[in-house]
Design a protein around this motif. Sequence first.
Motif, mmCIF file in Angstrom:
data_model
loop_
_atom_site.group_PDB
_atom_site.id
_atom_site.type_symbol
_atom_site.label_atom_id
_atom_site.label_comp_id
_atom_site.label_asym_id
_atom_site.label_seq_id
_atom_site.Cartn_x
_atom_site.Cartn_y
_atom_site.Cartn_z
ATOM 1 N N CYS A 20 0.840 -1.209 0.000
ATOM 2 C CA CYS A 20 0.000 0.000 0.000
ATOM 3 C C CYS A 20 0.867 1.249 0.000
ATOM 4 C CB CYS A 20 -0.933 -0.005 1.207
ATOM 5 S SG CYS A 20 -2.258 -1.209 1.104
ATOM 6 N N ILE A 25 -1.537 3.626 -2.014
ATOM 7 C CA ILE A 25 -2.899 3.322 -1.577
ATOM 8 C C ILE A 25 -3.013 3.780 -0.132
ATOM 9 C CG2 ILE A 25 -4.618 1.509 -1.227
ATOM 10 C CD1 ILE A 25 -3.833 1.847 -4.152
ATOM 11 N N GLY A 29 -8.155 2.840 1.272
ATOM 12 C CA GLY A 29 -8.144 2.079 0.030
ATOM 13 C C GLY A 29 -8.197 2.923 -1.222
ATOM 14 N N HIS A 30 -7.986 4.221 -1.099
ATOM 15 C CA HIS A 30 -8.007 5.101 -2.263
ATOM 16 C C HIS A 30 -6.603 5.320 -2.797
ATOM 17 C CE1 HIS A 30 -11.820 6.179 -0.198
ATOM 18 N NE2 HIS A 30 -12.249 6.037 -1.445
ATOM 19 N N TYR A 31 -6.514 5.464 -4.097
ATOM 20 C CA TYR A 31 -5.247 5.711 -4.766
ATOM 21 C C TYR A 31 -4.886 7.174 -4.622
ATOM 22 C CZ TYR A 31 -1.920 5.977 -8.673
ATOM 23 O OH TYR A 31 -0.819 6.178 -9.448
ATOM 24 N N PHE A 59 -3.977 -5.287 -6.558
ATOM 25 C CA PHE A 59 -5.188 -4.745 -5.953
ATOM 26 C C PHE A 59 -6.366 -4.839 -6.916
ATOM 27 C CE2 PHE A 59 -1.664 -2.647 -3.870
ATOM 28 C CZ PHE A 59 -2.017 -2.704 -2.534
ATOM 29 N N GLN A 61 -10.053 -3.082 -7.805
ATOM 30 C CA GLN A 61 -10.819 -1.863 -7.572
ATOM 31 C C GLN A 61 -12.292 -2.201 -7.400
ATOM 32 O OE1 GLN A 61 -10.631 1.118 -10.651
ATOM 33 N NE2 GLN A 61 -11.176 2.735 -9.206
ATOM 34 N N GLN A 66 -12.457 2.118 -4.316
ATOM 35 C CA GLN A 66 -11.436 1.678 -3.370
ATOM 36 C C GLN A 66 -10.659 0.503 -3.953
ATOM 37 O OE1 GLN A 66 -14.090 0.978 -0.012
ATOM 38 N NE2 GLN A 66 -12.918 2.520 1.111
ATOM 39 N N TYR A 67 -9.426 0.374 -3.511
ATOM 40 C CA TYR A 67 -8.589 -0.742 -3.930
ATOM 41 C C TYR A 67 -8.400 -1.685 -2.749
ATOM 42 C CZ TYR A 67 -7.582 1.800 -8.168
ATOM 43 O OH TYR A 67 -7.706 2.449 -9.366
#
Length: 89
Positions: A20, A25, A29-31, A59, A61, A66-67
């Motif tokens: 992450c 990340i 869980g957002h890029y 990951f 999506q 979210q990833y």
Amino acid sequence: SISVGQCGIQMGDIIWRNYCSEHLIDEQGHYAKQRMVQYRKHGPTKYIISDGHYFQTFFEQTGTGQYVPRNIMVDLEPNVIDDIKTSKF
């Protein structure tokens, strides 16, 4: 990846936290495409901004953007997996 048993799950958790961090990340869980990464390798400190989507190998999506890690955890003792579920990542 597959994490089996208490040791495997705890090691997998550390590895996924590093993934992450390396692939920008965040904890939700957002890029974080615009986040700058600082690194130093035998010389002056450099800053880079990662904008490649090569991390999608590791990951998946979701529909909300979210990833989530592509990982399976297996253990007979549910407490270890519950600790991972309630962690900040």
